[in-house]
Scaffold this motif. Structure first.
Motif, mmCIF file in Angstrom:
data_model
loop_
_atom_site.group_PDB
_atom_site.id
_atom_site.type_symbol
_atom_site.label_atom_id
_atom_site.label_comp_id
_atom_site.label_asym_id
_atom_site.label_seq_id
_atom_site.Cartn_x
_atom_site.Cartn_y
_atom_site.Cartn_z
ATOM 1 N N ILE A 1 0.759 -1.211 -0.250
ATOM 2 C CA ILE A 1 -0.034 -0.136 -0.142
ATOM 3 C C ILE A 1 0.964 1.384 -0.070
ATOM 4 O O ILE A 1 0.246 2.247 -0.203
ATOM 5 N N SER B 1 -6.071 -0.332 2.756
ATOM 6 C CA SER B 1 -6.865 -1.232 2.155
ATOM 7 C C SER B 1 -7.321 -2.267 2.971
ATOM 8 O O SER B 1 -6.688 -2.711 3.957
ATOM 9 N N SER C 1 -4.370 -6.620 0.737
ATOM 10 C CA SER C 1 -3.657 -6.373 -0.600
ATOM 11 C C SER C 1 -3.552 -7.815 -1.175
ATOM 12 O O SER C 1 -3.360 -8.931 -0.581
ATOM 13 N N GLY D 1 -7.859 -1.366 -6.392
ATOM 14 C CA GLY D 1 -6.717 -0.336 -7.002
ATOM 15 C C GLY D 1 -5.873 -1.399 -7.655
ATOM 16 O O GLY D 1 -5.583 -2.449 -7.272
ATOM 17 N N LYS E 1 -1.702 -1.077 -8.518
ATOM 18 C CA LYS E 1 -0.526 -0.303 -8.191
ATOM 19 C C LYS E 1 0.709 -0.997 -8.899
ATOM 20 O O LYS E 1 0.912 -2.255 -8.857
ATOM 21 N N SER F 1 -4.585 3.346 -5.270
ATOM 22 C CA SER F 1 -4.865 2.994 -3.874
ATOM 23 C C SER F 1 -6.648 2.823 -3.769
ATOM 24 O O SER F 1 -7.300 3.393 -4.502
ATOM 25 N N THR F 2 -6.940 2.132 -2.714
ATOM 26 C CA THR F 2 -8.176 1.869 -2.513
ATOM 27 C C THR F 2 -8.714 1.501 -1.210
ATOM 28 O O THR F 2 -7.898 0.838 -0.516
ATOM 29 N N LEU G 1 -6.331 -4.055 -2.702
ATOM 30 C CA LEU G 1 -5.140 -3.376 -3.657
ATOM 31 C C LEU G 1 -4.575 -4.408 -4.287
ATOM 32 O O LEU G 1 -3.908 -5.621 -3.749
ATOM 33 N N SER H 1 -1.352 -5.318 -5.939
ATOM 34 C CA SER H 1 -0.153 -5.129 -6.232
ATOM 35 C C SER H 1 0.690 -5.803 -7.276
ATOM 36 O O SER H 1 0.699 -7.125 -6.948
#
Ligand SMILES: Cc1cc2nc3c(=O)[nH]c(=O)nc-3n(C[C@H](O)[C@H](O)[C@H](O)COP(=O)(O)OP(=O)(O)OC[C@H]3O[C@@H](n4cnc5c(N)ncnc54)[C@H](O)[C@@H]3O)c2cc1C
Ligand SMILES: *[C@@H]1O[C@H](CO)[C@@H](O)[C@H](O)[C@H]1NC(C)=O
Ligand SMILES: *[C@@H]1O[C@H](CO)[C@@H](O)[C@H](O)[C@H]1NC(C)=O
Ligand SMILES: *[C@@H]1O[C@H](CO)[C@@H](O)[C@H](O)[C@H]1NC(C)=O
Ligand SMILES: *[C@@H]1O[C@H](CO)[C@@H](O)[C@H](O)[C@H]1NC(C)=O
Ligand SMILES: *[C@@H]1O[C@H](CO)[C@@H](O)[C@H](O)[C@H]1NC(C)=O
Ligand SMILES: *[C@@H]1O[C@H](CO)[C@@H](O)[C@H](O)[C@H]1NC(C)=O
Ligand SMILES: *[C@@H]1O[C@H](CO)[C@@H](O)[C@H](O)[C@H]1NC(C)=O
Length: 488
Positions: free
Chosen positions: A55, A66, A69, A93, A95, A107-108, A112, A114
């Motif tokens: 994040i 979040s 993730s 999100g 990322k 972001s969220t 998330l 990633s």
């Protein structure tokens, strides 16, 4: 762990479909994802080490906590995740390097995604391309390609993500020679919003090849970028720092002369005017794509008395690491931009005045930095690529002035927002008044434009094609659950 165990036990009491419809938080989505993905991928919860790095963002104002993730390790797992968030309508999100300066864009509060596990660089010497994972920063890409004596068109300072940078445009040290980063993508491996995995090239999917180049996450999630490579040897350059208004005036003159006169595509600079701690200073990053520059090009800069300097012959990677930009420093920050036609002495003078003006107005509020990046680029940079969502026209290139305000105290967010918008408007009006008549309506660079900028200012005439693409590839608006510049 305790929270997860309780949630799992609760879930067992209900039929999944019922749970999905009723729960008011996103934990159930995290649990569904965890049970559906392969062992190549993992879900993380607050306070896991991976969660915290997932994040984190360059600007703390761009980060959000979040619910969980997820680090997908395969494109198939990205597809599974998209299907689950789409079905449950869970905000998410996407990322890459986490360097976007707009809150909520990668972001969220929900899930998330990633991309960090997409971290391989595979060089194909016969095709002269490199397949680059969407979770990488440019530093890692340059480092992997250096032993092969080749390079790609990527970021100018350390830490920037390949993904957002390329999907938004990409102004590089190599742009004068080879164009924008998005003009150097041979293929995108893309997970469509419905979970179908495709390979987008100019010939296989010309529509998406247009839309992804500028369109970020509107058409799905990119897992791999196949980038064109070019021979790369040692380069010459580094950073010069200048203090005081008299010296900064000389830097401005040298910058205007460089912008107006230099035609060698191997030469490039970024001049930065900063107001920090009550002082005006300028720093200039200079670059030449050879071990030594021809005489003349940088002489005017080198003749100005510098406070400090570290210009030398070095590797490309070493050059971009002159300016470190790690995440999680705690600084908040926004970018904004003015698409200039020309870099004139009067605009440079105004930039110094604006830095002093906003610096003094905001100085009482919170520790801060007021900064303007001036980025001269050749008139020919858009000749290296075919039509793309950004820039919406290639008839003329505009120079993306990058305004950067940074501060520490979140209670001043709206003050800094108002100030950076006012400064952008001031410089826009001044440029128009001195005859740069198109600056008010020219496309603004989406990687620099501040949130709330109407998307027509970014995409102009591309917008109708982008909307048709959106209807074709994301009819259920799954990608609307993720933040960013949104096409409808
Ligand atoms: C210090 C600094 C220096 C910079 N220097 C330059 C420069 O020299 N030249 C330049 O052109 N720009 C520069 N930028 C701007 C930079 O291009 C943008 O911030 C860019 O969006 C960063 O990419 P990222 O992957 O790190 O961003 P992220 O914040 O991770 O993502 C940005 C956007 O892209 C989307 N996205 C990310 N990954 C994917 C994916 N795999 N598929 C679909 N969508 C995705 C996100 O959802 C988000 O909307 C700089 C920014 C900073 C902070
Ligand atoms: C979120 O939902 C889970 C069940 O999925 C529950 O255990 C948890 O307490 C909820 N959290 C909050 C903050 O409501
Ligand atoms: C995330 O949560 C932590 C712990 O509650 C908090 O300290 C931090 O400020 C939060 N971060 C954001 C960006 O909201
Ligand atoms: C996608 O296309 C590019 C260019 O033709 C190719 O190099 C790459 O291997 C392809 N990727 C996949 C996953 O098929
Ligand atoms: C460009 O170069 C010429 C000749 O060297 C010089 O006189 C001029 O001031 C420079 N700058 C601009 C903006 O033309
Ligand atoms: C020179 O390079 C180092 C990193 O190697 C950097 O931290 C420093 O700020 C640079 N600039 C100057 C003007 O010395
Ligand atoms: C822009 O700001 C400058 C001071 O930095 C001021 O003198 C000028 O009047 C402003 N211009 C406009 C158009 O607001
Ligand atoms: C997903 O969308 C693509 C593009 O519209 C389409 O070709 C494909 O058939 C769809 N897949 C599924 C499983 O619906």
């Amino acid at each position: 762990m305790g929270r997860l165990a309780i949630a799992t036990a609760l879930l067992a009491l209900f039929k999944p479909a019922f749970v999905v419809a009723q729960l008011t938080n996103y934990t159930s989505t995290c649990i569904s994802i965890a049970s559906a993905i392969s062992s190549a991928s993992n879900v993380y919860y607050p306070y896991d080490v991976n969660y915290l790095s997932d994040i984190s963002h360059y600007a703390s104002s761009s980060a959000q906590n979040s619910t969980c993730s997820v680090e997908p390790g395969t494109a198939e797992d990205v597809a599974t995740i998209l299907q689950i968030v789409g079905r449950t309508k869970t905000p998410f999100g996407v990322k890459g390097g986490g360097h976007i300066m707009n809150p909520g864009y990668s972001s969220t509060p929900g899930v998330l995604i990633s991309m960090t596990r997409f971290n391989s660089v595979v060089y194909d010497s016969s095709a002269q391309t490199a397949a680059v994972g969407a979770g990488l920063t440019w530093d890692s890409v340059y480092s992997a390609l250096e032993p092969h004596g080749v390079n790609v068109v990527g970021g100018r300072v350390s830490g920037i993500g390949v993904a957002g940078y390329t999907l938004g445009g990409g102004y590089s040290w190599l742009t004068n020679q080879y164009g924008l980063s998005l003009d150097n993508v041979a293929a995108f491996e893309l997970v469509l919003p419905n979970g179908t995995i495709i390979n987008v090239t100019e010939s296989s999917y010309p529509d998406l090849y247009f839309g992804l180049r500028g369109g970020y996450n509107n058409y799905g999630i990119v897992t791999t970028f196949t980038l064109r490579t070019y021979p790369q040897g040692q380069v010459w350059g580094g950073q010069l720092i200048f203090l005081g208004t008299d010296v900064v005036d000389q830097v401005n003159t040298a910058t205007a002369n460089f912008a107006a006169n230099v035609t060698d595509p191997k030469a490039s600079i970024i001049t930065t005017v900063d107001f920090e701690g009550g002082v005006i200073l300028a720093s200039v990053l200079i670059f030449y794509d050879a071990p030594e520059p021809p005489s003349g090009i940088f002489d005017e800069f080198l003749a100005i008395p510098a406070f400090s300097s570290n210009v030398s012959t070095r590797s490309f990677l070493d050059l971009i690491q002159v300016e470190p930009t790690e995440t999680s420093t705690g600084y908040r920050g926004y970018y904004n931009t003015v698409p200039l036609q020309e870099i004139t002495p009067s605009i440079l003078q105004l930039i110094v005045e604006q830095a002093q003006y906003w610096g003094s107005i905001l100085s009482g509020d919170t520790e801060n930095l007021i900064s303007y990046d001036i980025e001269p680029l050749l008139p020919t940079i858009l000749d290296h690529g075919s039509p793309s969502a950004y820039p919406p026209t290639r008839a003329q290139r505009f120079l993306p002035l990058n305004i950067y305000f940074s501060w520490t105290d979140a209670s001043y967010d709206s003050d800094f927002y108002n100030a950076i918008v006012a400064s952008q408007e001031n410089i826009t009006l001044a440029a128009m008044q001195e005859g740069q008549s198109e600056v008010g309506t020219a496309p603004r660079y989406p990687n620099y434009a501040i949130y709330n900028t109407p998307i027509s200012y970014l995409y102009g005439n591309s917008l109708s094609t982008m909307s048709q693409l959106k209807a074709r590839y994301d009819p259920d608006n799954v990608m609307g659950l993720a933040g960013g510049w949104k096409i409808y």
